[in-house]
Design an enzyme around this catalytic site. Structure first.
Site, PDB file in Angstrom:
ATOM      1  N   HIS A 114     -86.727  12.433  -7.195  1.00  0.00           N
ATOM      2  CA  HIS A 114     -86.374  13.813  -7.520  1.00  0.00           C
ATOM      3  C   HIS A 114     -86.096  13.889  -9.025  1.00  0.00           C
ATOM      4  CE1 HIS A 114     -84.936  17.874  -6.769  1.00  0.00           C
ATOM      5  NE2 HIS A 114     -83.913  17.609  -7.564  1.00  0.00           N
ATOM      6  N   GLU A 184     -89.007   8.384 -14.371  1.00  0.00           N
ATOM      7  CA  GLU A 184     -89.297   8.389 -12.929  1.00  0.00           C
ATOM      8  C   GLU A 184     -90.149   7.178 -12.563  1.00  0.00           C
ATOM      9  OE1 GLU A 184     -90.818  12.015 -11.234  1.00  0.00           O
ATOM     10  OE2 GLU A 184     -89.886  13.200 -12.810  1.00  0.00           O
TER      11      GLU A 184
HETATM   12  C1  GRF Z   1     -92.436  14.427 -10.291  1.00  0.00           C
HETATM   13  O1  GRF Z   1     -91.848  15.179 -11.314  1.00  0.00           O
HETATM   14  C2  GRF Z   1     -91.432  14.177  -9.215  1.00  0.00           C
HETATM   15  O2  GRF Z   1     -90.119  14.094  -9.694  1.00  0.00           O
HETATM   16  C3  GRF Z   1     -91.565  15.371  -8.356  1.00  0.00           C
HETATM   17  O3  GRF Z   1     -92.919  15.730  -8.379  1.00  0.00           O
HETATM   18  C4  GRF Z   1     -93.507  15.224  -9.554  1.00  0.00           C
HETATM   19  C5  GRF Z   1     -94.624  14.336  -9.126  1.00  0.00           C
HETATM   20  O4  GRF Z   1     -95.348  14.009 -10.221  1.00  0.00           O
HETATM   21  N1  GRF Z   1     -91.121  15.089  -7.020  1.00  0.00           N
HETATM   22  P1  GRF Z   1     -96.606  13.049 -10.007  1.00  0.00           P
HETATM   23  O5  GRF Z   1     -97.522  13.732  -9.010  1.00  0.00           O
HETATM   24  O6  GRF Z   1     -96.080  11.745  -9.490  1.00  0.00           O
HETATM   25  O7  GRF Z   1     -97.216  12.942 -11.380  1.00  0.00           O
END
Ligand code: GRF
Length: 214
Positions: A114, A184
């Site tokens: 998230h 992330e």
């Molecule tokens: C990311 O920002 C994640 O936090 C959210 O959706 C986005 C996914 O990005 N849940 P990606 O498809 O992994 O580039």
């Protein structure tokens, strides 16, 4: 290499988190392999899986004949995961609300990423730029991302890894999202690696990270 953890990724977007996990597995930084990628829409994540030679399954959310309701849709998703003997499910920008059955089937072995520091700015409606806009509107000085186990409470599961980033004076939702995204990728790879190494123990709301085996 010991029998590697088999990961199933559910995604609906560009797939950069998927890519980070696939790269870490391929480079041996994580003792796991992505066994299947499932999406409800044709998206970048499925494209990335195909390019990497990973089974890419599109379960078309618009096919109301095959999937008239959420349970029928999730039965198909679960079938695809079980066919590949998935041990860990990683949600990576997956925009479907899942049934209790699917979540229960992977209790303690389904993670989500998230783009905020939960429990702040989580819950229904808090996805994508809505999250970053809310953070900016609130006047936060710090934001970040959270990897957590998935439970029936949206974005409410036990927290595994968090990474923080500063909020800059001139930030927009887009510039803040761009600063968080690389974090992330690192956070998700760290969380999956810990799981693959058997170093996560859920104790109520807390996730204990066990020391590395000697
Ligand atoms: C990311 O920002 C994640 O936090 C959210 O959706 C986005 C996914 O990005 N849940 P990606 O498809 O992994 O580039």
């Amino acid at each position: 290499m010991a029998d590697r953890l088999r990961i199933g990724v559910l995604a609906s977007g560009g797939g950069t988190n998927l890519q980070a996990i696939m790269d870490a597995c391929r480079e041996g930084r994580v003792n796991a392999e992505v066994a299947v990628v499932v999406s409800d829409v044709q998206c970048g994540a499925l494209e990335r899986a195909r390019r990497a030679g990973v089974p890419a399954v599109w379960v078309d959310r618009r096919d109301r004949e095959r999937y008239p309701d959420r349970p029928s849709f999730d039965r198909k998703v679960r079938e695809e995961l079980e066919r590949r003997r998935v041990d860990l499910v990683c949600l990576a920008g997956y925009l479907r609300i899942m049934t209790e059955e699917l979540i229960a089937a992977y209790e303690g072995r389904m993670m989500n990423i998230h783009p905020a520091l939960l429990p702040s700015f989580g819950g229904p409606g808090m996805w994508g730029r809505h999250v970053h806009q809310a953070v900016l509107d609130y006047g936060c000085k710090v934001s970040g991302c959270t990897v957590h186990f998935v439970t029936l409470e949206t974005d409410g599961g036990p927290i595994i890894v968090q990474r923080a980033v500063p909020v800059e004076e001139d930030d927009t939702p887009e510039t803040l999202a761009a600063r968080i995204l690389p974090q992330e990728h690192q956070a998700y790879v760290e969380a999956v690696g810990l799981f693959a190494d058997g170093r996560l123990r859920i104790e109520g709301r807390r996730v204990r990270i066990l020391p590395k085996a000697p």
